[in-house]
Structures are given as C-alpha cells and as structure tokens.
Design a protein around this motif. Structure first.
Motif, PDB file in Angstrom:
ATOM      1  N   PRO A  17     -47.703  46.332  15.755  1.00  0.00           N
ATOM      2  CA  PRO A  17     -47.090  45.016  15.538  1.00  0.00           C
ATOM      3  C   PRO A  17     -45.602  45.096  15.218  1.00  0.00           C
ATOM      4  CG  PRO A  17     -49.166  45.186  14.345  1.00  0.00           C
ATOM      5  CD  PRO A  17     -48.830  46.552  14.831  1.00  0.00           C
ATOM      6  N   LEU A  18     -45.196  46.104  14.438  1.00  0.00           N
ATOM      7  CA  LEU A  18     -43.787  46.217  14.068  1.00  0.00           C
ATOM      8  C   LEU A  18     -42.935  46.649  15.254  1.00  0.00           C
ATOM      9  CD1 LEU A  18     -44.284  47.809  10.557  1.00  0.00           C
ATOM     10  CD2 LEU A  18     -43.337  45.551  11.039  1.00  0.00           C
ATOM     11  N   ILE A  19     -43.471  47.568  16.061  1.00  0.00           N
ATOM     12  CA  ILE A  19     -42.745  47.957  17.276  1.00  0.00           C
ATOM     13  C   ILE A  19     -42.520  46.737  18.162  1.00  0.00           C
ATOM     14  CG2 ILE A  19     -43.016  49.198  19.471  1.00  0.00           C
ATOM     15  CD1 ILE A  19     -44.266  51.497  17.892  1.00  0.00           C
ATOM     16  N   ASP A  20     -43.540  45.904  18.292  1.00  0.00           N
ATOM     17  CA  ASP A  20     -43.428  44.769  19.199  1.00  0.00           C
ATOM     18  C   ASP A  20     -42.556  43.642  18.668  1.00  0.00           C
ATOM     19  OD1 ASP A  20     -45.480  46.086  20.859  1.00  0.00           O
ATOM     20  OD2 ASP A  20     -45.544  44.131  21.812  1.00  0.00           O
ATOM     21  N   PHE A  21     -42.320  43.609  17.355  1.00  0.00           N
ATOM     22  CA  PHE A  21     -41.365  42.636  16.826  1.00  0.00           C
ATOM     23  C   PHE A  21     -39.950  42.983  17.274  1.00  0.00           C
ATOM     24  CE2 PHE A  21     -38.486  41.010  13.518  1.00  0.00           C
ATOM     25  CZ  PHE A  21     -38.845  39.667  13.520  1.00  0.00           C
ATOM     26  N   PHE A  22     -39.635  44.283  17.353  1.00  0.00           N
ATOM     27  CA  PHE A  22     -38.273  44.719  17.652  1.00  0.00           C
ATOM     28  C   PHE A  22     -38.070  45.155  19.097  1.00  0.00           C
ATOM     29  CE2 PHE A  22     -38.495  45.149  13.062  1.00  0.00           C
ATOM     30  CZ  PHE A  22     -37.271  44.616  12.660  1.00  0.00           C
ATOM     31  N   ILE A  23     -39.156  45.471  19.800  1.00  0.00           N
ATOM     32  CA  ILE A  23     -39.013  46.070  21.123  1.00  0.00           C
ATOM     33  C   ILE A  23     -38.362  45.114  22.129  1.00  0.00           C
ATOM     34  CG2 ILE A  23     -41.251  45.392  22.117  1.00  0.00           C
ATOM     35  CD1 ILE A  23     -41.529  48.306  23.119  1.00  0.00           C
ATOM     36  N   GLY A 104     -48.823  37.613  18.287  1.00  0.00           N
ATOM     37  CA  GLY A 104     -48.519  37.618  16.861  1.00  0.00           C
ATOM     38  C   GLY A 104     -49.743  37.315  16.016  1.00  0.00           C
ATOM     39  N   ALA A 105     -50.581  36.391  16.491  1.00  0.00           N
ATOM     40  CA  ALA A 105     -51.821  36.070  15.767  1.00  0.00           C
ATOM     41  C   ALA A 105     -52.761  37.274  15.745  1.00  0.00           C
ATOM     42  CB  ALA A 105     -52.499  34.866  16.412  1.00  0.00           C
ATOM     43  N   ALA A 106     -52.870  37.984  16.870  1.00  0.00           N
ATOM     44  CA  ALA A 106     -53.715  39.183  16.921  1.00  0.00           C
ATOM     45  C   ALA A 106     -53.199  40.249  15.962  1.00  0.00           C
ATOM     46  CB  ALA A 106     -53.762  39.724  18.344  1.00  0.00           C
ATOM     47  N   ALA A 107     -51.878  40.423  15.920  1.00  0.00           N
ATOM     48  CA  ALA A 107     -51.283  41.394  14.997  1.00  0.00           C
ATOM     49  C   ALA A 107     -51.598  41.051  13.549  1.00  0.00           C
ATOM     50  CB  ALA A 107     -49.768  41.455  15.207  1.00  0.00           C
ATOM     51  N   ALA A 108     -51.645  39.739  13.240  1.00  0.00           N
ATOM     52  CA  ALA A 108     -51.928  39.299  11.877  1.00  0.00           C
ATOM     53  C   ALA A 108     -53.368  39.585  11.466  1.00  0.00           C
ATOM     54  CB  ALA A 108     -51.635  37.807  11.733  1.00  0.00           C
ATOM     55  N   LEU A 109     -54.277  39.686  12.413  1.00  0.00           N
ATOM     56  CA  LEU A 109     -55.648  40.091  12.106  1.00  0.00           C
ATOM     57  C   LEU A 109     -55.738  41.595  11.867  1.00  0.00           C
ATOM     58  CD1 LEU A 109     -57.754  38.056  14.704  1.00  0.00           C
ATOM     59  CD2 LEU A 109     -57.365  37.516  12.297  1.00  0.00           C
ATOM     60  N   MET A 110     -54.935  42.358  12.579  1.00  0.00           N
ATOM     61  CA  MET A 110     -55.042  43.812  12.549  1.00  0.00           C
ATOM     62  C   MET A 110     -54.306  44.436  11.371  1.00  0.00           C
ATOM     63  SD  MET A 110     -54.040  46.488  15.601  1.00  0.00           S
ATOM     64  CE  MET A 110     -52.448  45.712  15.893  1.00  0.00           C
ATOM     65  N   LEU A 111     -53.065  44.043  11.140  1.00  0.00           N
ATOM     66  CA  LEU A 111     -52.224  44.778  10.206  1.00  0.00           C
ATOM     67  C   LEU A 111     -52.705  44.760   8.754  1.00  0.00           C
ATOM     68  CD1 LEU A 111     -49.699  46.506   9.947  1.00  0.00           C
ATOM     69  CD2 LEU A 111     -48.407  44.436   9.469  1.00  0.00           C
ATOM     70  N   PRO A 112     -53.150  43.628   8.187  1.00  0.00           N
ATOM     71  CA  PRO A 112     -53.568  43.669   6.775  1.00  0.00           C
ATOM     72  C   PRO A 112     -54.722  44.633   6.508  1.00  0.00           C
ATOM     73  CG  PRO A 112     -53.307  41.394   7.514  1.00  0.00           C
ATOM     74  CD  PRO A 112     -53.226  42.258   8.732  1.00  0.00           C
ATOM     75  N   GLN A 113     -55.523  44.914   7.533  1.00  0.00           N
ATOM     76  CA  GLN A 113     -56.659  45.818   7.339  1.00  0.00           C
ATOM     77  C   GLN A 113     -56.198  47.254   7.099  1.00  0.00           C
ATOM     78  OE1 GLN A 113     -58.747  43.564   7.055  1.00  0.00           O
ATOM     79  NE2 GLN A 113     -57.609  42.117   8.342  1.00  0.00           N
ATOM     80  N   VAL A 114     -54.981  47.576   7.542  1.00  0.00           N
ATOM     81  CA  VAL A 114     -54.466  48.931   7.373  1.00  0.00           C
ATOM     82  C   VAL A 114     -54.263  49.228   5.888  1.00  0.00           C
ATOM     83  CG1 VAL A 114     -52.547  50.484   7.890  1.00  0.00           C
ATOM     84  CG2 VAL A 114     -53.380  48.900   9.647  1.00  0.00           C
ATOM     85  N   LEU A 115     -53.469  48.395   5.231  1.00  0.00           N
ATOM     86  CA  LEU A 115     -53.209  48.601   3.811  1.00  0.00           C
ATOM     87  C   LEU A 115     -54.481  48.458   2.982  1.00  0.00           C
ATOM     88  CD1 LEU A 115     -49.814  46.748   3.445  1.00  0.00           C
ATOM     89  CD2 LEU A 115     -50.225  49.154   2.964  1.00  0.00           C
ATOM     90  N   ALA A 116     -55.316  47.476   3.352  1.00  0.00           N
ATOM     91  CA  ALA A 116     -56.555  47.268   2.597  1.00  0.00           C
ATOM     92  C   ALA A 116     -57.476  48.482   2.710  1.00  0.00           C
ATOM     93  CB  ALA A 116     -57.255  46.010   3.102  1.00  0.00           C
ATOM     94  N   THR A 117     -57.562  49.069   3.894  1.00  0.00           N
ATOM     95  CA  THR A 117     -58.402  50.260   4.084  1.00  0.00           C
ATOM     96  C   THR A 117     -57.854  51.440   3.292  1.00  0.00           C
ATOM     97  OG1 THR A 117     -59.087  49.514   6.293  1.00  0.00           O
ATOM     98  CG2 THR A 117     -59.326  51.858   5.808  1.00  0.00           C
ATOM     99  N   ILE A 118     -56.545  51.619   3.309  1.00  0.00           N
ATOM    100  CA  ILE A 118     -55.932  52.701   2.529  1.00  0.00           C
ATOM    101  C   ILE A 118     -56.219  52.507   1.046  1.00  0.00           C
ATOM    102  CG2 ILE A 118     -53.722  53.685   1.786  1.00  0.00           C
ATOM    103  CD1 ILE A 118     -52.703  53.221   4.638  1.00  0.00           C
ATOM    104  N   GLN A 119     -56.054  51.269   0.556  1.00  0.00           N
ATOM    105  CA  GLN A 119     -56.293  50.988  -0.858  1.00  0.00           C
ATOM    106  C   GLN A 119     -57.756  51.224  -1.241  1.00  0.00           C
ATOM    107  OE1 GLN A 119     -53.254  50.915  -2.496  1.00  0.00           O
ATOM    108  NE2 GLN A 119     -53.911  49.106  -3.594  1.00  0.00           N
ATOM    109  N   ALA A 120     -58.667  50.825  -0.363  1.00  0.00           N
ATOM    110  CA  ALA A 120     -60.093  50.881  -0.700  1.00  0.00           C
ATOM    111  C   ALA A 120     -60.721  52.248  -0.458  1.00  0.00           C
ATOM    112  CB  ALA A 120     -60.846  49.816   0.099  1.00  0.00           C
ATOM    113  N   ALA A 121     -60.161  53.036   0.464  1.00  0.00           N
ATOM    114  CA  ALA A 121     -60.834  54.276   0.889  1.00  0.00           C
ATOM    115  C   ALA A 121     -60.077  55.542   0.511  1.00  0.00           C
ATOM    116  CB  ALA A 121     -61.062  54.250   2.403  1.00  0.00           C
TER     117      ALA A 121
END
Length: 464
Positions: A17-23, A104-121
């Motif tokens: 998602p971040l690459i695609d914001f700037f690419i 952008g909507a698809a990215a918003a579904l995907m990205l929060p799970q990254v930090l949440a998974t790191i925090q939880a696992a």
C-alpha cells in the motif's frame, strides 16, 4: 507465534500500500499524456487512493479484530491485486480514478492486520525487532515506490504491446504477481489471531471519522487544481464540527459501556499520544517532500522518470541501514535516537536546499546524493522508533484498533503533506521559478523537522 516467513509475508503486505501511494508520482506525466487527464483528474488519481485508504484504516483494524486478522489480510491482499489489475487496464481517466479508490479501500483492509498480527503473535525482543523491521519497511517502501515507478515508466514501453502507455500501466500491473506470491505465503505462514472480546462495528463513529477526514483532505488535495471552488471552503468549514462530533460520539459510547471505533482510553495512553504527535509532522514533511521532489526533478531539471526515481536511491539505502541499527541504538540511548535523527534529517534538508540554490543548472543524481543520503539517515533513526513508541503500551486485544489509529494518522498526514507543501510549491513556481520554489518548500519542511525535534524531547526515555 509469527515465524520468519510469516513476518516476511506480513511485511510484504505492509509494503504494497505504501509503495502504491508514492509510485504514481513519477508516472503522472505519462498518465496525463496517455489519458488526457488534466491537473484536477491527476490529483484525483492520487487523492482518491489516499482518501479511501485513510478513511477505512481504523475500520479495517476493527474488522480484523472481529473476524480474524489472517482472514482479512488474505481478503485485503486479494482485493488489492484485483484492483491493481483494474488500474493497469483502465481505458480512461475516470475508470482509473474509480479503480484507485477501490485499491485504497483494499489496502485499508490489509494493512492494519500487519501491525495487529505483530502485536498479537510476538513478544519481547522478537516484537521489538519485528516493529523495527516494520518501520524500516514502511520508510523504505515510501522511497522505493518512486524509484520503482521511475524505472518501470522508463523501461516498460520498450517491451510491451501497450506502447507509450505501458510505463504507467506497469506501475500497477507489477502488483499482481507479488500479490499471488503473498497469498500463497500468507495461507501457509501467517498465524490466525483475533481479539478475545471482539466488538461490533461502531457505525456512527465510522461515518463521522470518514466525514472528518474527507472534509479535511478532499478540499486540500483537490482545491488548487480545481481553482478553489465554493465546495472546498464549505468542506473546510465543516471539518472542525465533524471532528468535534466524532469526539463527542466516541466519548459517549465509551461512557455507556459500548466499544467505540477509537476508544478514548486508547488515546489516554501517554506513549501512543506522544508518539502520534511526532508521526504527524514527520509524515507531513515526508509526504510533501516526495511529491515536490518528483515534480522538481522531472519538470524543473528535465530528468527522465528513471533518473528522477534513482536520485532517491541513496535516501532509501541510508534509511534502511539506519532502521536496522535502530534497535541496538535504542537499547543504549533510548528515545534520544529520535532527537538525533531529527537533527541529522535537518542537516540533510539544509544541504539539499543549498545544493538546489547554488548548483541548480546541471544538477543530477550525484549532486543530490549528499543531501538525500543524510536526510534518509535521519529519517531512518526516527520512523521505526516512533512506531514502536506508539504501540508499546497498546494491549493485544486492541492491537487492530491501535494499528489502525496509527496508520490512519500516518496516511492522513502523508496526504496532508502532499496537499500543503505540494500546493505551496506549485503556487510559488509561477512567481519564483522551479529552483527557488523548491528551496522555499524545503525550508517549510525544515520547520516540520524542527517541530519533531522539539516534541521528541518530551518522549519517555525508554521504549517498551
């Protein structure tokens, strides 16, 4: 627990998602030529993605807590691949804008799970290292987006049936094979986590947060290109009222025992509040700089897209190196690493401003190298540490919401930086010329850097 392959997979999901914001920054001129888009439509190509992304991030975090973070990560990544394909095959400008909003909507579904998974696992040192790698990935992705975009725009037409349009189309189509690999890896290596006490979606809070972000970001990103029509001023006037209404609704929900979209108790965490206070000016300066430098190099210095993108390679390398050294430095010096990073970044911005002022004619990759490398080194000492600070005290059951709040703040600030510093730069160009407009904008960015340095002195000395 999250293993090495699982961590790599979720970090891949964080990068996309971040690459695609700037690419698209370096691809905008070719999109304009191929689709006859015009300035206002080009702004929508950038802003449509950023707005949908920012508006839905907190909701994406809440949904991941409810239905399972790996499940939503897979859904979001698959949707990101499909919408990237739609962007790459768009026959006209309006179709591209619609596909970008969906992306952008698809990215918003995907990205929060990254930090949440790191925090939880993850736990302890493993979590600290994972958070540092997340910060490194985030910063590197923002710079790498423009580098990759420039290379693809320049190279793709040479070997494609799309002809001249292949360059800008390739910046979207390149996501598709990456997504396929990511889906295979995620199904095998990412553990499923969810909140022990999932809360229902806070519909009033979600709608008011969306209204607040839209009334602020939409007029700022579209106003200059559209000629500042009446709706932009009405929207800006509505923003403080919608933001206050959001605060009141969330506080009332919390008082009544419901679970609001952004729990006020989360915002009472000292580490989260102070960390976010630094993420905002940092991201405003970063987002504005990346947009302005892309325009200045291509339209001012007449560099091709590949050269414009590769000019930022020293920044990416310095950022990544500093990010990897960050955990060791933080153990020894604490959060003063953030202060030092801000001071180093300030030196880099000053070097860039002086270079542009005194060596504008014939300025190229090698002339820009000292300034962008020093700035990248300073940025790499700040951003990963700030991410760790923001989430250090967030409980695991609220990991999705905490990650959503942080990424929403970062994304909104990046878009705000493009809107404010970008508008300042483009407004100054007719009167001052490209060189002096760039210098003035860099000095404005320097003010944001000075603010981060000042605020960093109020951080707790240690990081959890």
């Amino acid at each position: 627990m999250l293993g090495a392959l699982g961590l790599f997979t979720v970090l891949l999901g964080a990068a996309l998602p971040l690459i695609d914001f700037f690419i698209v920054n370096v691809a905008l001129p070719t999109i304009d030529r191929d689709l006859d888009a015009g300035p206002a439509m080009l702004e929508l190509v950038v802003a449509g993605y950023g707005l949908a992304y920012a508006v839905l991030l907190v909701l994406g975090g809440r949904l991941g807590d409810m239905v399972g973070r790996r499940r939503l990560f897979l859904i979001g990544m698959a949707a990101f691949g499909i919408t990237s394909l739609a962007c790459g095959l768009a026959p006209d400008a309006w179709t591209l804008v619609g596909a970008r909003v969906a992306q952008g909507a698809a990215a918003a579904l995907m990205l929060p799970q990254v930090l949440a998974t790191i925090q939880a696992a993850t736990r302890g040192p493993r979590r600290a290292r994972a958070m540092s790698l997340y910060g490194a990935t985030a910063g590197l992705s923002m710079v790498a987006g423009q580098i990759l975009g420039g290379v693809l725009v320049a190279a793709a037409p040479m070997a494609s049936v799309f002809g001249e349009s292949a360059g800008w189309r390739s910046v979207f189509l390149v996501n598709v094979p990456v997504v396929v690999v990511g889906l295979i890896l995620a199904a095998r290596a990412v553990p499923e986590t969810r909140s022990d006490r999932p809360a229902p979606v806070d519909v009033p809070g979600t709608l008011l947060l969306a209204l607040s972000l839209i009334t602020l970001l939409a007029p700022l990103t579209e106003g200059r290109a559209a000629g500042w029509p009446l709706w932009t001023w009405l929207s800006l006037a509505l923003f403080p009222f919608s933001a206050y209404a959001f605060y009141r609704v969330e506080r009332r929900a919390d008082r009544l025992g419901r679970v609001p979209l952004v729990p006020p108790s989360l915002l009472r965490l000292d580490s989260l509040r102070r960390g976010l206070a630094l993420v905002v000016p940092f991201s405003i300066g970063f987002g504005g700089f990346m947009f302005v430098i892309a325009v200045a190099l291509q339209q001012g210095l007449r560099l091709g897209p590949a050269a414009a993108g590769l000019s930022l390679a020293p920044m990416a390398l310095a950022f990544f190196g500093a990010s990897l050294a960050g955990p060791r430095l933080v153990r020894r010096y604490g959060t003063r690493v953030v202060t030092a990073g801000g001071l180093i970044q300030a030196v880099g911005v000053v070097v860039l401003a002086l270079t542009a002022h005194y060596a504008w004619q014939g300025l190229g990759i090698w002339g820009l190298l000292p300034g962008v490398a020093i700035a990248g080194l300073g940025q790499g000492l700040q951003l990963p540490v700030l991410f760790r600070i923001v989430l250090s005290d967030v409980p695991p059951e609220k990991a999705g919401v905490g990650g959503g709040v942080m990424t929403t703040t970062q994304q909104a600030a990046l878009a705000l930086g493009v809107a404010t510093l970008g508008t300042l730069f483009l407004a100054l160009v007719p009167a001052l010329g490209m060189r002096d407009a760039l210098v003035v904008t860099l000095l404005a960015q320097l003010a944001a850097v000075a603010l981060t340095v000042g605020l960093s002195l109020r951080l707790p000395r240690t990081v959890g």
